[in-house]
Design an enzyme around this catalytic site. Structure first.
Site, PDB file in Angstrom:
ATOM      1  N   SER A  26       6.563   3.176 -10.644  1.00 44.96           N
ATOM      2  CA  SER A  26       5.327   2.452 -10.960  1.00 44.96           C
ATOM      3  C   SER A  26       5.642   0.985 -11.184  1.00 44.96           C
ATOM      4  O   SER A  26       6.784   0.622 -11.482  1.00 44.96           O
ATOM      5  CB  SER A  26       4.677   3.016 -12.221  1.00 44.96           C
ATOM      6  OG  SER A  26       5.310   2.514 -13.395  1.00 44.96           O
ATOM      7  N   ASP A  27       4.652   0.133 -11.038  1.00 48.43           N
ATOM      8  CA  ASP A  27       4.817  -1.244 -11.489  1.00 48.43           C
ATOM      9  C   ASP A  27       4.708  -1.249 -13.019  1.00 48.43           C
ATOM     10  O   ASP A  27       4.360  -0.249 -13.654  1.00 48.43           O
ATOM     11  CB  ASP A  27       3.771  -2.155 -10.858  1.00 48.43           C
ATOM     12  CG  ASP A  27       4.244  -3.608 -10.774  1.00 48.43           C
ATOM     13  OD1 ASP A  27       5.152  -3.995 -11.539  1.00 48.43           O
ATOM     14  OD2 ASP A  27       3.712  -4.363  -9.940  1.00 48.43           O
TER      15      ASP A  27
END
Length: 718
Positions: A262-263
């Site tokens: 994920s960011d």
């Protein structure tokens, strides 16, 4: 080599889950203050932190070695940390921002910049970079356009491949000077509405596949090891929890079995997005979508165990993710050597070495785009008295956003570059104004300096904080103080050249028409000042070409070359009619088109020809054009090939880039440039999302940019 399946079987459920978490180094600190600081704030326990799978943004070999040593001493099963960082356009040696590298139209230079960044990162102990960013961009209000290579899917795809090759090389396991690449942001982050960072993205699946997805796919075809999710929605669902995007498309259709991360905080952000009620639901949606590692939030660590025990999440999903993480650690050789290439001694030899500085200087000079050169004011001549004026005259803020590990004090400023080339006595320097304001004293000092000069060189632009992540701007003109400075100096009647620093295309009104020369230098990096002197004095002939259109006004945005026609298109014949697709107060066309750029010499195109008027599906059509250097200086030209499908099943762009060649020509020299066109290059996504071509008429254009070039016709016969 460890038996990863056997290792997985030895892990407890908690150990598996903690491997799915990424934190910054301070979370692993043994400082007592950490217990009431970041650990408490994010709901992370000491047990979680000591078993975390990855750390991001550790700095330098000393820290990474100590961090890994401490971690391994506490690891029950001897599983090493995976160390990641944002190495976007250089580690310590900073190259031009990615949009500038794109303007070189040179894949070898792009690959070289990534290879040097990898080498400098690896010696400090970094294993993975969060690059390349291959988001296609059409809206210069969005600050992160500086991380992209532009508005064209074909060109972006070529750069995606080049950057992956540079970071990873041919043997990631055996070459300690390489690091794993992580392509981002999947998917379509560059299409944020209004150019506002983190904003909604909304488009058809056909447009997504045709325009925005190709560069990600190209990076994966080149062997990119990791993918990062985007902050935005895709078809109404945040990318980080989008099962269709990550499971169906990325995993099943494209066959990607690498690691998905994920960011920063994106798992938790599903809550304000409105698709998760709480952290438990966010964790469930992310793991079901196939997100292997959660960056800088603790939803997995705090909720997955309960979700598995309650039967709401299948433990097979967690095992799959852990195994992908372990495979990457193994591929990097971390089980055999957890410290990999980290070396304090070698770090001193490698970082910012002469070889790397020379490469940064070369790439910067090749990235500059000459936008105007009236009366051949450029190149400058030794012996001319120069007034160097503007907020960037003696400013180290030329590294640009995401130059986290670079140092402004190590950057070659413009004054240093010009005075080294012309002599200190030849350059009078004055600030003139700051980025956004000016004092009367500054203006008077600038006027005094200008009066003593033969040529005024204005170093103007955005500060690095004005672009990059969260650097969206609604007004993309230069700040008024800088426009006023131009107006104060113009009545002196001296030739004026602007050297423009920025991370995005700007509305250049008040600059382009008011000055004699304009050199776009973006944020040029560590060797910026020397590279600028190389080009201004003609030691290097500018050869950069724009990969994003420069708008006539922000009111046109998004404006891009590969747009569709309308049922009422504006033409020269109906320009005075009202009921056509046009603005009443500005032209439709951008101020400067995709592919545009000038040189200190001139080029002419002639004798364009096609090898056949009919292309059969199994054959190849050749497009040839003669290009002549009609000036007195050696120069490089980027010859560009565009194609239009005249009548498709769905509307087709007016032009699409299908090829390019960068050629060097001596004065008076002519070269014949030949491109191949095959049926495969003419395919696109139809209404049923089948990727195929249409029989019928096509137009082909060979020219210096997306605007100029006469069409020739052929037919595809199937």
């Amino acid at each position: 080599m460890p038996n990863l399946t056997a290792l997985l079987e030895k892990m407890t459920l908690e150990e598996k889950i903690f491997q799915l978490m990424q934190l910054t180094p301070n979370f692993l600190s043994e400082d007592d203050a950490n217990l009431t600081g970041p650990l408490a704030w994010m709901g992370v326990t000491e047990n979680m932190a000591s078993n975390v799978g990855s750390v991001l943004s550790a700095v330098g070999a000393k820290e990474t070695i100590a961090l890994q040593k401490q971690y391994m001493e506490n690891s029950r099963l001897g599983i090493p940390l995976l160390l990641m960082a944002d190495i976007i356009h250089g580690y310590r040696t900073i190259f031009p921002v990615t949009l500038a590298i794109g303007s070189t139209w040179d894949m070898e230079l792009a690959e070289k910049s990534a290879a040097i960044a990898a080498k400098e990162s690896a010696v400090t102990g970094i294993h993975v970079t969060f690059a390349p960013m291959v988001d296609l961009v059409r809206d210069p209000r969005w600050g992160r356009v500086m991380e992209s290579t532009g508005e064209d899917p074909y060109l972006n795809s070529e750069y995606a491949r080049a950057f992956v090759r540079g970071f990873q090389g041919d043997d990631l396991a055996g070459d300690m000077d390489r690091i794993a690449a992580c392509v981002k942001h999947f998917a379509a982050y560059g299409a944020a509405e209004g150019g506002r960072d983190y904003n909604t993205v909304n488009m058809s699946e056909r447009q997504l596949r045709e325009t925005y997805l190709p560069a990600y796919k190209a990076a994966l075809e080149e062997g990119c090891e990791m993918v990062m999710t985007a902050f935005n929605t895709v078809d109404g669902i945040p990318a980080t929890g989008n099962k269709w995007l990550m499971r169906n498309l990325l995993r099943e259709e494209w066959g990607f079995d690498g690691m998905l991360i994920s960011d920063w905080g994106a798992v938790s952000e599903m809550i304000p997005h409105g698709v998760a009620a709480d952290g438990a639901e966010a964790a469930k949606k992310a793991i079901e979508a196939g997100v292997d590692m959660e960056m800088m939030t603790s939803n997995y660590a705090n909720h997955l165990k309960d979700l598995v025990e309650a039967g709401e999440v299948d433990i097979k999903l967690i095992d799959e993710s852990v195994l992908r993480i372990l495979k990457l650690k193994d591929k990097l050789g971390l089980f055999e050597n957890p410290y990999r290439a980290a070396s304090e001694e070698r770090e001193k030899e490698v970082l910012l070495c002469d070889e790397h500085r020379a490469a940064a200087r070369e790439i910067a000079a090749k990235s500059f785009v000459l936008l105007k050169n009236e009366e051949q004011v450029l190149p400058l001549r030794v012996g001319q008295k120069l007034a160097l004026i503007g907020p960037f005259a003696q400013n180290g803020d030329i590294l640009g956003p995401w130059s986290i590990w670079g140092k402004q004090e190590e950057a070659a400023q413009v004054y240093a570059g010009l005075s080294a080339r012309a002599g200190e006595d030849a350059v009078i320097v004055a600030r003139g104004c700051d980025i956004e304001f000016a004092t009367e004293e500054q203006l008077q000092e600038a006027i005094a300096a200008a009066k003593q000069s033969d040529v005024i060189v204005l170093a103007l632009g955005e500060s690095s904080e004005m672009s990059g992540e969260a650097g969206s701007r609604g007004d993309i003109r230069l700040p008024q103080a800088q426009l006023d400075l131009i107006q104060k100096l113009k009545p002196l009647g001296k030739p004026m050249v602007v050297v423009l620093f920025n991370g995005r295309p700007l509305d250049l009104h008040g600059v382009l028409e008011e000055t004699d020369g304009l050199l776009e230098v973006w944020f040029p990096g560590t060797e910026g000042g020397h590279a600028i002197a190389d080009v201004l004095f003609g030691d290097v002939n500018p050869s950069g070409r724009l990969t994003m259109s420069f708008p006539y006004s922000v009111g046109q945005v998004p404006v891009y070359y590969n747009n569709y026609n309308t049922g009422r298109p504006l033409t020269p014949q109906n320009a005075n009619e009202r009921y056509v697709s046009k603005y009443l107060d500005m032209p439709n066309a951008p101020l400067l088109p995709f592919g545009y750029g000038l040189s200190y010499t001139t080029f002419s195109y002639s004798d364009a020809s096609l090898s056949t008027a009919v292309l059969n599906a199994e054959d190849t059509l050749q497009v040839s054009v003669n290009v002549t250097n009609t000036g007195a200086t050696v120069g490089e030209e980027v010859v560009q090939l565009y194609v239009r499908d005249v009548a498709g099943e769905v509307v087709r762009p007016l032009k699409e880039l299908k090829g390019f060649r960068k050629i060097k020509l001596q004065p008076g020299e002519t070269k014949t440039v030949t491109f191949d066109i095959t049926e495969e290059q003419l395919r696109y996504y139809h209404a049923d999302l089948q990727h195929k071509s249409d029989a019928g008429e096509f137009h082909v254009f060979a020219g210096p940019n997306s605007r100029d070039g006469e069409p020739q016709a052929f037919r595809l016969q199937k």
